[in-house]
Design a protein around this motif. Structure first.
Motif, PDB file in Angstrom:
ATOM      1  N   ARG A   1     -28.120  -9.298 -36.661  1.00 55.86           N
ATOM      2  CA  ARG A   1     -28.865  -8.346 -35.842  1.00 55.86           C
ATOM      3  C   ARG A   1     -28.240  -8.193 -34.459  1.00 55.86           C
ATOM      4  N   HIS A   2     -27.610  -9.241 -33.967  1.00 55.58           N
ATOM      5  CA  HIS A   2     -26.909  -9.135 -32.692  1.00 55.58           C
ATOM      6  C   HIS A   2     -25.678  -8.234 -32.840  1.00 55.58           C
TER       7      HIS A   2
ATOM      8  N   PRO B   1     -27.208  -4.030 -34.068  1.00 57.42           N
ATOM      9  CA  PRO B   1     -28.622  -3.822 -33.735  1.00 57.42           C
ATOM     10  C   PRO B   1     -29.201  -2.515 -34.279  1.00 57.42           C
ATOM     11  N   ASN B   2     -28.338  -1.583 -34.660  1.00 57.00           N
ATOM     12  CA  ASN B   2     -28.809  -0.305 -35.196  1.00 57.00           C
ATOM     13  C   ASN B   2     -29.048  -0.335 -36.701  1.00 57.00           C
TER      14      ASN B   2
END
Length: 278
Positions: free
Chosen positions: A72-73, A76-77
Motif C-alpha cells: 500500500r505504501h 497507494p492508488n
C-alpha cells in the motif's frame, strides 16, 4: 493544412509495467513468507472465523500486515482485497488492485505441513496481470505476468502433455471424482489432498498433476495469482460451463471449477455427467 483544420491527437493509452509490479509483489511476498516461517511450527495463537469453519492464526495476521505495509505504501492508488482484511467496497471503483492471501493453506500450516504459500496478485479490470506464490517451507516460488512466461524458481514451466485418453492425475476429493462420466473415471488417478488451492493450481501449471477440481465458494484470493500462473503455463481454470473467472466483483466467491491444460480441459468438461452440490 491550416492549424485550425488539424484534428487533435487522441490521448495515448496508459502504459502499464506489470514486470515492475511483479518485482514489487515478489519482494513483498518473500518478506511475508519470512514472517510466516518465524511462526511455522511454533503453535501460533489461532482464532476461528466464518462461524467456526475457518482457522486464522497470528501468522496470517502478521504476514498480512507486512504485505499491507509494503504494497500500500508503494502503490497507494491500487485497491486492496485480502482474506485477512475487512473488505472495503471502495475496491470496486479501482481498475487495479492487490488480491492477497497471506497464508493459503492455513490448516496445513498449523498442522506443520509444508504445502502452504503466500499468494499475491495484481488484478487489472477483472483479470490477474501479475502474480506470485511463495512456498517458503518448500523453497518454491511461482511467478507470471500477463505478458511473460510462468516460472518456478526462475525456470519456465508448462502444463502436462497428457491427453484425455491417457491416465490422468487428478487432485480432488473422492466425491468430486464421481462427477465425471463412467467412461473417464477408470483413467483417473486421484492424488492425495493438497490443502492449499493456490499451490494445487501451481502443480497443474508445473505439470506435476494433470488436473484438479475445485469445490464451490473458493475466493478471489485463493485463485487470482495461481490462475495467471496456470494460464501462462498453457492451462486454464474455468467454471463447469468453460467460462473464465472474473475478479474484483462484489461477490468474490466462485462456483465449482475445473483446471487443466488448455488441450484437455474442454474434454474434461464434456465428461462431467452430473453437477456437484458442493
Amino acid at each position: 493544412m491550416p492549424e485550425s483544420d488539424k484534428k487533435p491527437l487522441a490521448p495515448a493509452a496508459p502504459r502499464f509495467d506489470w514486470q515492475a509490479d511483479l518485482a514489487l509483489i515478489a519482494d513483498a511476498a518473500r518478506e511475508a513468507g519470512k514472517v510466516a516461517m518465524a511462526h511455522f511450527g511454533q503453535s501460533p495463537e489461532v482464532w476461528w472465523k466464518n462461524e467456526g469453519r475457518s482457522p486464522v492464526s497470528a501468522a496470517d495476521y502478521a504476514a498480512n500486515r507486512i504485505l499491507e505495509e509494503i504494497l500500500r505504501h508503494a502503490r497507494p492508488n491500487y485497491g486492496w482485497l485480502s482474506e485477512e482484511t475487512d473488505d472495503d467496497p471502495a475496491r470496486l471503483s479501482c481498475d487495479t488492485l492487490f488480491v492477497i492471501d497471506p497464508i493459503d493453506g492455513t490448516r496445513a500450516f498449523l498442522a506443520g505441513k509444508d504445502t502452504w504459500c503466500v499468494s499475491v496478485a495484481v488484478v487489472h479490470k477483472g483479470k490477474p496481470v501479475a502474480g506470485i506464490l511463495v512456498a517458503p517451507s518448500l523453497h518454491e516460488e511461482f511467478t507470471a505476468t500477463i505478458d511473460g512466461p510462468a516460472r518456478r524458481n526462475g525456470q519456465d514451466i508448462a502444463v502436462s502433455t497428457a491427453g484425455i485418453e491417457d491416465s490422468l492425475k487428478l487432485a480432488s476429493a473422492q466425491d468430486m471424482v464421481a462427477i465425471f462420466s463412467p467412461i473417464l473415471r477408470p483413467r483417473i488417478e486421484r492424488v492425495d489432498h493438497i490443502p492449499s488451492l493456490a499451490y494445487r493450481l501451481a502443480l497443474v501449471a508445473d505439470g506435476r498433476i494433470d488436473a484438479t477440481l475445485v469445490k464451490k465458494s473458493a475466493h478471489d484470493w485463493d485463485l487470482a495469482a495461481a490462475d495467471l500462473i496456470l494460464a501462462r503455463a498453457g492451462g486454464s481454470v474455468t467454471d463447469l460451463d468453460g467460462q473464465s473467472l472474473v475478479y474484483n466483483r462484489e461477490d468474490v466467491t466462485h462456483p465449482v471449477l475445473c483446471a487443466a491444460s488448455a488441450d484437455i480441459l474442454p474434454a474434461l468438461l464434456k465428461n462431467i455427467s452430473r453437477i456437484p452440490r458442493s
